[in-house]
Design a protein around this motif. Structure first.
Motif, PDB file in Angstrom:
ATOM      1  N   LEU B 286       0.827  -1.209   0.000  1.00 51.64           N
ATOM      2  CA  LEU B 286       0.000   0.000   0.000  1.00 51.64           C
ATOM      3  C   LEU B 286       0.863   1.262   0.000  1.00 51.64           C
ATOM      4  O   LEU B 286       0.532   2.261  -0.638  1.00 51.64           O
ATOM      5  CB  LEU B 286      -0.924   0.012   1.225  1.00 51.64           C
ATOM      6  CG  LEU B 286      -2.210  -0.809   1.128  1.00 51.64           C
ATOM      7  CD1 LEU B 286      -3.007  -0.712   2.412  1.00 51.64           C
ATOM      8  CD2 LEU B 286      -3.071  -0.334  -0.042  1.00 51.64           C
ATOM      9  N   LEU B 291      -2.666   6.608  -5.879  1.00 53.72           N
ATOM     10  CA  LEU B 291      -4.116   6.726  -6.007  1.00 53.72           C
ATOM     11  C   LEU B 291      -4.452   8.203  -5.986  1.00 53.72           C
ATOM     12  O   LEU B 291      -4.509   8.807  -4.927  1.00 53.72           O
ATOM     13  CB  LEU B 291      -4.823   6.002  -4.856  1.00 53.72           C
ATOM     14  CG  LEU B 291      -6.335   6.206  -4.762  1.00 53.72           C
ATOM     15  CD1 LEU B 291      -7.040   5.692  -5.993  1.00 53.72           C
ATOM     16  CD2 LEU B 291      -6.896   5.525  -3.519  1.00 53.72           C
ATOM     17  N   PHE B 321      -3.761   5.164 -10.765  1.00 59.93           N
ATOM     18  CA  PHE B 321      -3.878   4.192  -9.688  1.00 59.93           C
ATOM     19  C   PHE B 321      -2.878   3.089  -9.954  1.00 59.93           C
ATOM     20  O   PHE B 321      -2.797   2.558 -11.056  1.00 59.93           O
ATOM     21  CB  PHE B 321      -5.300   3.615  -9.661  1.00 59.93           C
ATOM     22  CG  PHE B 321      -5.446   2.484  -8.694  1.00 59.93           C
ATOM     23  CD1 PHE B 321      -5.394   2.720  -7.335  1.00 59.93           C
ATOM     24  CD2 PHE B 321      -5.609   1.188  -9.135  1.00 59.93           C
ATOM     25  CE1 PHE B 321      -5.506   1.685  -6.434  1.00 59.93           C
ATOM     26  CE2 PHE B 321      -5.724   0.138  -8.241  1.00 59.93           C
ATOM     27  CZ  PHE B 321      -5.670   0.385  -6.879  1.00 59.93           C
ATOM     28  N   MET B 323      -0.540  -0.270  -8.051  1.00 57.68           N
ATOM     29  CA  MET B 323      -0.010  -1.082  -6.966  1.00 57.68           C
ATOM     30  C   MET B 323       1.207  -1.818  -7.533  1.00 57.68           C
ATOM     31  O   MET B 323       1.540  -1.656  -8.699  1.00 57.68           O
ATOM     32  CB  MET B 323      -1.074  -2.077  -6.481  1.00 57.68           C
ATOM     33  CG  MET B 323      -2.312  -1.396  -5.925  1.00 57.68           C
ATOM     34  SD  MET B 323      -3.547  -2.573  -5.395  1.00 57.68           S
ATOM     35  CE  MET B 323      -2.788  -3.211  -3.908  1.00 57.68           C
ATOM     36  N   ILE B 325       1.579  -4.775  -8.407  1.00 53.86           N
ATOM     37  CA  ILE B 325       1.320  -5.778  -9.450  1.00 53.86           C
ATOM     38  C   ILE B 325       0.439  -5.255 -10.581  1.00 53.86           C
ATOM     39  O   ILE B 325       0.293  -5.934 -11.595  1.00 53.86           O
ATOM     40  CB  ILE B 325       0.635  -7.026  -8.863  1.00 53.86           C
ATOM     41  CG1 ILE B 325      -0.642  -6.635  -8.148  1.00 53.86           C
ATOM     42  CG2 ILE B 325       1.596  -7.772  -7.962  1.00 53.86           C
ATOM     43  CD1 ILE B 325      -1.572  -7.784  -7.929  1.00 53.86           C
ATOM     44  N   ALA B 326      -0.147  -4.091 -10.406  1.00 54.00           N
ATOM     45  CA  ALA B 326      -1.063  -3.615 -11.444  1.00 54.00           C
ATOM     46  C   ALA B 326      -1.244  -2.108 -11.330  1.00 54.00           C
ATOM     47  O   ALA B 326      -0.993  -1.511 -10.276  1.00 54.00           O
ATOM     48  CB  ALA B 326      -2.422  -4.304 -11.310  1.00 54.00           C
ATOM     49  N   MET B 328      -3.331   1.521 -13.437  1.00 56.20           N
ATOM     50  CA  MET B 328      -4.090   2.040 -14.571  1.00 56.20           C
ATOM     51  C   MET B 328      -4.114   3.556 -14.501  1.00 56.20           C
ATOM     52  O   MET B 328      -3.901   4.147 -13.438  1.00 56.20           O
ATOM     53  CB  MET B 328      -5.525   1.504 -14.560  1.00 56.20           C
ATOM     54  CG  MET B 328      -6.345   1.939 -13.385  1.00 56.20           C
ATOM     55  SD  MET B 328      -8.018   1.309 -13.556  1.00 56.20           S
ATOM     56  CE  MET B 328      -8.753   1.897 -12.047  1.00 56.20           C
ATOM     57  N   VAL B 362      -3.983   0.343 -18.951  1.00 58.32           N
ATOM     58  CA  VAL B 362      -4.044  -0.628 -17.853  1.00 58.32           C
ATOM     59  C   VAL B 362      -2.834  -1.542 -17.977  1.00 58.32           C
ATOM     60  O   VAL B 362      -2.466  -1.951 -19.083  1.00 58.32           O
ATOM     61  CB  VAL B 362      -5.319  -1.492 -17.917  1.00 58.32           C
ATOM     62  CG1 VAL B 362      -5.507  -2.275 -16.630  1.00 58.32           C
ATOM     63  CG2 VAL B 362      -6.535  -0.654 -18.191  1.00 58.32           C
ATOM     64  N   SER B 364      -0.637  -4.893 -15.940  1.00 58.86           N
ATOM     65  CA  SER B 364      -0.431  -5.820 -14.831  1.00 58.86           C
ATOM     66  C   SER B 364       0.995  -6.337 -14.915  1.00 58.86           C
ATOM     67  O   SER B 364       1.521  -6.557 -16.004  1.00 58.86           O
ATOM     68  CB  SER B 364      -1.438  -6.974 -14.880  1.00 58.86           C
ATOM     69  OG  SER B 364      -1.128  -7.837 -15.937  1.00 58.86           O
ATOM     70  N   LEU B 366       2.597  -9.155 -13.125  1.00 59.83           N
ATOM     71  CA  LEU B 366       2.657 -10.311 -12.243  1.00 59.83           C
ATOM     72  C   LEU B 366       4.041 -10.955 -12.270  1.00 59.83           C
ATOM     73  O   LEU B 366       4.565 -11.354 -11.243  1.00 59.83           O
ATOM     74  CB  LEU B 366       1.622 -11.341 -12.689  1.00 59.83           C
ATOM     75  CG  LEU B 366       0.189 -11.012 -12.295  1.00 59.83           C
ATOM     76  CD1 LEU B 366      -0.740 -12.092 -12.774  1.00 59.83           C
ATOM     77  CD2 LEU B 366       0.067 -10.846 -10.793  1.00 59.83           C
ATOM     78  N   LEU B 370       4.376 -12.760 -17.572  1.00 65.16           N
ATOM     79  CA  LEU B 370       2.930 -12.493 -17.576  1.00 65.16           C
ATOM     80  C   LEU B 370       2.584 -10.999 -17.546  1.00 65.16           C
ATOM     81  O   LEU B 370       1.420 -10.642 -17.487  1.00 65.16           O
ATOM     82  CB  LEU B 370       2.268 -13.182 -16.378  1.00 65.16           C
ATOM     83  CG  LEU B 370       2.127 -14.692 -16.509  1.00 65.16           C
ATOM     84  CD1 LEU B 370       1.603 -15.296 -15.235  1.00 65.16           C
ATOM     85  CD2 LEU B 370       1.223 -15.054 -17.674  1.00 65.16           C
ATOM     86  N   GLN B 372       1.602  -7.496 -18.789  1.00 63.79           N
ATOM     87  CA  GLN B 372       0.868  -7.125 -19.988  1.00 63.79           C
ATOM     88  C   GLN B 372       0.220  -5.774 -19.806  1.00 63.79           C
ATOM     89  O   GLN B 372       0.091  -5.260 -18.693  1.00 63.79           O
ATOM     90  CB  GLN B 372      -0.174  -8.176 -20.315  1.00 63.79           C
ATOM     91  CG  GLN B 372      -1.084  -8.488 -19.157  1.00 63.79           C
ATOM     92  CD  GLN B 372      -1.787  -9.806 -19.373  1.00 63.79           C
ATOM     93  OE1 GLN B 372      -2.549  -9.927 -20.307  1.00 63.79           O
ATOM     94  NE2 GLN B 372      -1.555 -10.769 -18.508  1.00 63.79           N
ATOM     95  N   GLU B 373      -0.195  -5.200 -20.920  1.00 67.86           N
ATOM     96  CA  GLU B 373      -0.735  -3.848 -20.902  1.00 67.86           C
ATOM     97  C   GLU B 373      -1.821  -3.715 -21.955  1.00 67.86           C
ATOM     98  O   GLU B 373      -1.917  -4.529 -22.887  1.00 67.86           O
ATOM     99  CB  GLU B 373       0.372  -2.836 -21.181  1.00 67.86           C
ATOM    100  CG  GLU B 373       0.999  -3.045 -22.565  1.00 67.86           C
ATOM    101  CD  GLU B 373       2.209  -2.177 -22.820  1.00 67.86           C
ATOM    102  OE1 GLU B 373       2.534  -1.344 -21.954  1.00 67.86           O
ATOM    103  OE2 GLU B 373       2.811  -2.341 -23.884  1.00 67.86           O
ATOM    104  N   LEU B 374      -2.628  -2.693 -21.789  1.00 71.81           N
ATOM    105  CA  LEU B 374      -3.707  -2.429 -22.745  1.00 71.81           C
ATOM    106  C   LEU B 374      -3.972  -0.939 -22.760  1.00 71.81           C
ATOM    107  O   LEU B 374      -4.045  -0.308 -21.698  1.00 71.81           O
ATOM    108  CB  LEU B 374      -4.977  -3.173 -22.325  1.00 71.81           C
ATOM    109  CG  LEU B 374      -6.250  -2.858 -23.117  1.00 71.81           C
ATOM    110  CD1 LEU B 374      -6.111  -3.352 -24.545  1.00 71.81           C
ATOM    111  CD2 LEU B 374      -7.459  -3.501 -22.463  1.00 71.81           C
TER     112      LEU B 374
END
Lengths: 294, 757
Positions: B286, B291, B321, B323, B325-326, B328, B362, B364, B366, B370, B372-374
């Motif tokens: 956190l 955020l 936002f 964290m 692992i992810a 956006m 967006v 992630s 991981l 793994l 990846q983005e969009l």
């Protein structure tokens, strides 16, 4: 695998929403609705395993009904493929459950058709219901491993290595047995994936399951056995299960469209206009991997 | 249809000819009406010619022009909240007359709900229009103390929130993507911060907000339901000034002032700081999270000479936002460059270059294999040329041309890096070109009757690379008539046709940042709406009270909806998920408003119905639209208890949102799956909420540095309004199902410190 990116892309969205809703809360609410008309529910499958394959036939009920589904007995049930017919007989101990002989198996590349004949509406005339499914070719499974998950410290992830068939988009469902007990044993735990965005149809350490080591049910101990079952399923069945999962959760205004009935592939051939049928018939092939955790 | 078009064009040309013939016997008085305190142009100020029924109002740039037979006149200039001014004019030749109005001393402290001439609601030849001043918006109690334009708009008649706490709104039964939201003429495609809980508009930077629920001027189009036209401040050209505030979740600062004699500028920004508090947690994940959202408005204007003025305005906002692992982010950027030019005192023009983008990203992370983005979004470039010709007090002609090049970025993404297991995918960019011509005339037929008619023509080309793959054109007639009984009451009627060529692919009733815009094509016809409205407008007690009653009927064709369980994200065959049909809505809107005084506010009530019939949805039967809420009541009040204390409250009631409930169930895999009722056959429980706020001025009225504390209490009586209803199986007895309500807010107190100097 398609649903892996989708889940991980949803993760930040859902976490953000949870952070933004510090005072949100849940409470029970009384809902008064009329009961929908009773419909026939047919749910069954044939797989590449040599076993007694099962078809369940029940009646739907009002949403707030408190009893188990009522069985539909004495139906004539059989599965056809090519020129063969496989008969299913009602299990004497479990009304509404129809089983093949135990030496039956499905063949990849074949199309199977379920036929059910019964007088469901007590009209004195029997109706016939049918559904067909292709039995997809299986994936090749090379190995599996248990490793720490980057998601959170308390998770271990079960990863798999292998390859899906090279033609088109392949759909998979995953089941994990922990010491012989199915880990994902409910609709919400039913896991589907596809290889639409998987480079070269190769899954090279794809996380298949997350096991929370702070929960008794998923905690692994040295010597535990893990059996991973990967089923190659049809696109239609994957869609059916995803929709059924979605609808059984309930919808959220921000993330979901309007609730809608889960379409079935079962059709009433004697009354083609009949829409009120639920359930699904499918065929799938199975491959398994097993390991001992230490 | 062709015949009626010819009649409109003929009438228009005849009116032009008559007007031009009379020009040589006339002279023109023109200029700008401004706020004497800060030099801001006043939009909608009234200029009347004493002893006649002639007059006009200032346009969006504060400009007015009246052509009269040569002679001596007295002009009466009025604007709510400002001292009325009478100016003698000896009109032997064209005269330039810039007028500054002094804010009325008492009313500086008061909230002015509607910023216009006193009886503008009665006399103006327009209806279905709501105006809000920045002060009125500020007085409305706000969620977490964040003053919000759109939350105030949601309390106007005919407007409703799409879901608790969101910035989405529905106008007269239309979808939330059927509202054209403009900030300084640039389209804002996603007006939400923090998943919709706050809008992207910083009230400190806003001068004027106008919502057109129907009777949309022909110069605007492209959306079916409404136009929300937001104009930002130009910047104080009298003195350097600052304003800002510290709130629980955000802070903001606005700086403005003159740049020499001819220019002024304003910069306004705000940022939330929820992530700052995350640093105080013990959780490392956190601690390293982000955020927040920020936005910045900036504007500069330069008056080259009496006939030329340029403006450059921009908005830049983003939500972030993240964290470990992810993460956006998403946001809008808009920029507009405008040039006001007077070809003559009677011919005003404005040329605008527009750019607007919206995108989201967006990611992630991981693992290396793994990650990846969009990303997805859209981009607009446009040009507008608008002309106003005011040959006399009887006619105002407006005409113009605009084009917009839309670039759609449907999606690009996949695995990141050489180790990626996930492949990459890129959907090709799509383009569309909108060319628009429009012309309108507002004419006074005697002292009682005002007529307004016009036509908007849109040519829409769906472009695939360099070739036109689909061409569509639409004629959109607009007309209105106003009969003024006297200075206090009038009846109005209007008709408008609107068309929408781009729509939102959203599997959500309230909107999300990941919604995707798509365009009309061979398979997707533009949505069309014919709206008819009739209204009665009445002012009481020297225009202190305004009463309006409007009825409307909207008939919509080629309405777009989505099939059950539609897949909209990363779907190359998106059009296969679409379903088409028709819809209608009708309603009665009542509004009683007290616009000024120590106690002011409004009561609005809407009685309405909105239905749709879409192919293959609900077995092709009519069903309630998601925004069908028959009863909608808003009570908004502000009371200046003393020079120090101001109190505000609003109470909202609406019929529950339509919902599809499960009425049956079947079992698979030991779980129950619902069987549903007809689409939207049931309703959520009714929604109601009371919000309170108090503002205490900390500084003396004569102090240059002014500050105040604002206390607000959202949902004061803690009503648990349903945001979503879930259906569960009992853990102990899985054969028993029950319903569970999710509510977002109990009461939420907040405190904000505001200052200005």
């Amino acid at each position: 695998m398609k649903n892996i990116p989708f889940i991980y892309f949803l993760t930040p969205i859902i976490l953000l929403t949870l952070l933004l809703l510090p005072s949100s809360c849940k409470e029970n609410i009384d809902i008064n609705t009329d009961d929908a008309p009773v419909r026939i529910v047919i749910y069954g499958a044939i797989s590449s395993d040599t076993t007694a394959h099962k078809v369940l036939i029940t009646r739907s009920a009002g949403f707030f009904s408190t009893s188990k589904p009522q069985a539909v007995s004495h139906a004539d049930v059989h599965i056809t493929h090519a020129s063969d017919t496989i008969r299913l007989n009602e299990d004497a101990e479990h009304p509404g459950t129809y089983l093949t002989a135990p030496d039956v198996y499905g063949i990849a590349g074949e199309t199977y058709t379920l036929h059910v004949t019964t007088d469901f509406d007590n009209s004195g005339k029997k109706e016939t219901y049918e559904a067909s499914s292709f039995l997809p070719h299986p994936s090749r499974l090379d190995s599996m491993a248990v490793e720490p998950s980057p998601l959170a410290k308390q998770f271990l992830q079960v990863s798999i290595w292998g390859e899906t068939p090279s033609e088109g988009v392949n759909y998979l469902s995953l089941q994990l047995y922990h010491n012989g007990v199915l880990f994902n044993d409910s609709l919400s735990g039913f896991s589907t994936a596809n290889d639409e965005y998987l480079a070269g149809h190769i899954f090279n350490g794809v996380p298949a399951f997350m096991l929370n080591q702070e929960r008794e049910r998923s905690k692994l101990n040295p010597g535990d056995t893990l059996l991973l079952q990967v089923s190659s399923i049809t696109h239609d069945y994957a869609t059916f299960m995803e929709n059924a999962q979605w609808e059984s959760h309930g919808s959220v205004p921000m993330f979901g469209g309007p609730p809608a009935n889960v379409p079935s592939n079962i059709r009433c051939t004697t009354h083609p206009e009949m829409q009120a049928i639920s359930g699904f018939f499918t065929a799938f092939s199975i491959r398994r991997l097993e390991m001992i955790y230490y | 249809m062709k015949y009626s078009r010819k009649i409109i064009l003929f009438t228009f040309l005849v009116a032009c000819s008559i007007s031009l013939a009379a020009q040589d016997r006339k002279a023109t008085v023109s200029g700008n009406i401004r706020d004497a305190a800060n030099g801001e142009d006043l939009i909608g100020a009234s200029i009347m010619v004493e002893g006649t029924s002639g007059g006009t109002i200032t346009n969006a740039y504060g400009y007015y022009s009246i052509s009269l037979p040569k002679g001596k006149y007295r002009l009466i200039i009025s604007y709510i909240g400002y001292a009325r001014k009478t100016m003698p004019v000896d009109l032997n030749t064209d005269t330039k007359l810039n007028i500054s109005l002094e804010p009325e001393a008492r009313q500086i402290a008061e909230v002015i709900i509607s910023a216009e001439g006193k009886n503008a609601n009665v006399a103006k030849p327009e209806m279905s229009v709501e105006k809000l001043s920045a002060k009125a918006i500020k007085s409305v109690p706000a969620l977490m103390g964040e003053v919000d334009v759109i939350k105030a708009v949601q309390m106007l008649p005919g407007v409703q929130s799409t879901a608790e706490g969101t910035s989405g709104f529905s106008v007269r039964g239309g979808g939330y993507d059927q509202n054209l939201i403009l900030l300084d003429e640039a389209a804002v495609y996603s007006a939400s911060h923090l998943m919709g809980f706050f809008s992207v508009f910083n009230n400190d930077a806003i001068k004027d907000v106008t919502l057109y629920k129907g009777d949309i001027p022909a110069s605007f189009g492209g959306r079916l339901s409404s136009l929300l036209d937001i104009r930002s401040k130009d910047g104080n050209n009298q003195k350097y000034a600052a304003a800002g505030g510290l709130g629980l979740i955000s802070s903001r600062l606005t700086l403005e002032g003159p740049l020499g004699d001819k220019a002024s500028a304003i910069v306004s920004g705000r940022r939330t700081y929820a992530d700052v508090f995350l640093n105080f947690t013990n959780d490392d994940d956190l601690k390293n999270s982000t955020l927040y959202f920020y936005d910045m408005n900036a504007k500069v204007n330069y008056r080259i000479d009496d006939n030329n003025r340029i403006f450059l305005a921009g908005y830049f906002g983003r939500d972030k936002f993240g964290m470990s692992i992810a993460g956006m982010s998403f946001g809008n950027k808009t920029i507009t460059a405008r040039w006001n030019h007077l070809f003559s005192p009677t011919l005003f023009s404005n040329f605008t270059l527009i750019g607007s983008t919206y995108d989201y990203y967006v990611k992630s992370e991981l693992s290396e294999s793994l990650s990846q983005e969009l990303t997805s979004g859209l981009r607009d470039y446009g040009l507008k040329a608008d002309f106003s010709y005011m040959p006399n007090t009887l006619h105002t002609f407006k005409f113009g041309y605009n084009f917009t090049l839309h670039t759609f970025l449907p999606g690009e993404g996949g695995g990141i890096g050489s180790e990626a297991m996930i492949g990459r995918i890129k959907f090709p960019e799509e383009y569309a070109l909108e060319n628009v011509l429009y012309a309108t005339n507002e004419t006074n037929l005697g002292s009682k009757l005002k007529l307004k008619y016009g036509l908007r023509y849109t040519s829409f080309d769906n472009l695939k690379k360099s070739s036109i793959s689909f061409h569509q054109q639409q004629f959109e007639p607009r007309a209105g008539i106003t009969y003024i009984f006297d200075n206090h009451q009038s009846v109005k009627a209007s008709y408008s046709r609107t068309a929408q060529f781009i729509q939102l692919a959203s599997n959500s009733t309230s909107g999300s940042p990941f919604d995707l815009w798509f365009q009309a094509s061979e398979n997707v016809k533009p949505q069309k709406c014919d709206q008819y409205a009739l209204g009665y407008f009445r002012n009481f007690a020297d225009d202190k009270y305004e009463l309006s009653a409007e009825i409307y009927y909207k008939n919509m064709t080629d309405v777009v909806d989505f099939k059950d369980h539609a897949e909209l994200m990363l779907n190359p065959n998106l059009e296969q998920e679409l379903r088409f049909g028709k819809g209608y809505s009708y309603g009665l809107e009542l509004m009683l408003r007290k616009s000024f005084g120590t106690f002011n506010g409004w009561i609005s009530y809407t009685l309405s119905k909105s239905l749709r019939q879409i192919e293959s949805i609900n077995n092709n039967k009519w069903y309630r639209s998601p925004y069908d809420k028959p009863h909608n009541l808003s009570v908004v009040g502000t009371f200046d208890a003393s020079d120090k204390l101001s109190l505000s409250a609003n109470w909202i009631y609406s019929t529950g949102t339509p919902i599809t409930y499960p009425t049956g169930r079947f079992q698979i895999e030991d779980s129950y799956v619902p069987i549903y009722s007809g689409r939207n056959e049931y309703r959520f429980p009714a929604y109601h909420r009371l919000d309170l706020s108090a503002t205490w001025k900390l500084s003396a009225p004569t102090s240059r540095f002014k500050s105040e504390l604002n206390f607000s209490l959202y949902n004061a009586y803690g009503r648990h309004n349903a945001w979503a209803i879930f259906f569960r199986q009992d853990a102990e007895n899985p054969d028993v199902s029950y319903a569970e309500k999710l509510y977002l807010f109990s009461f939420i107190p907040s405190i904000t410190w505001n200052f200005n100097f």
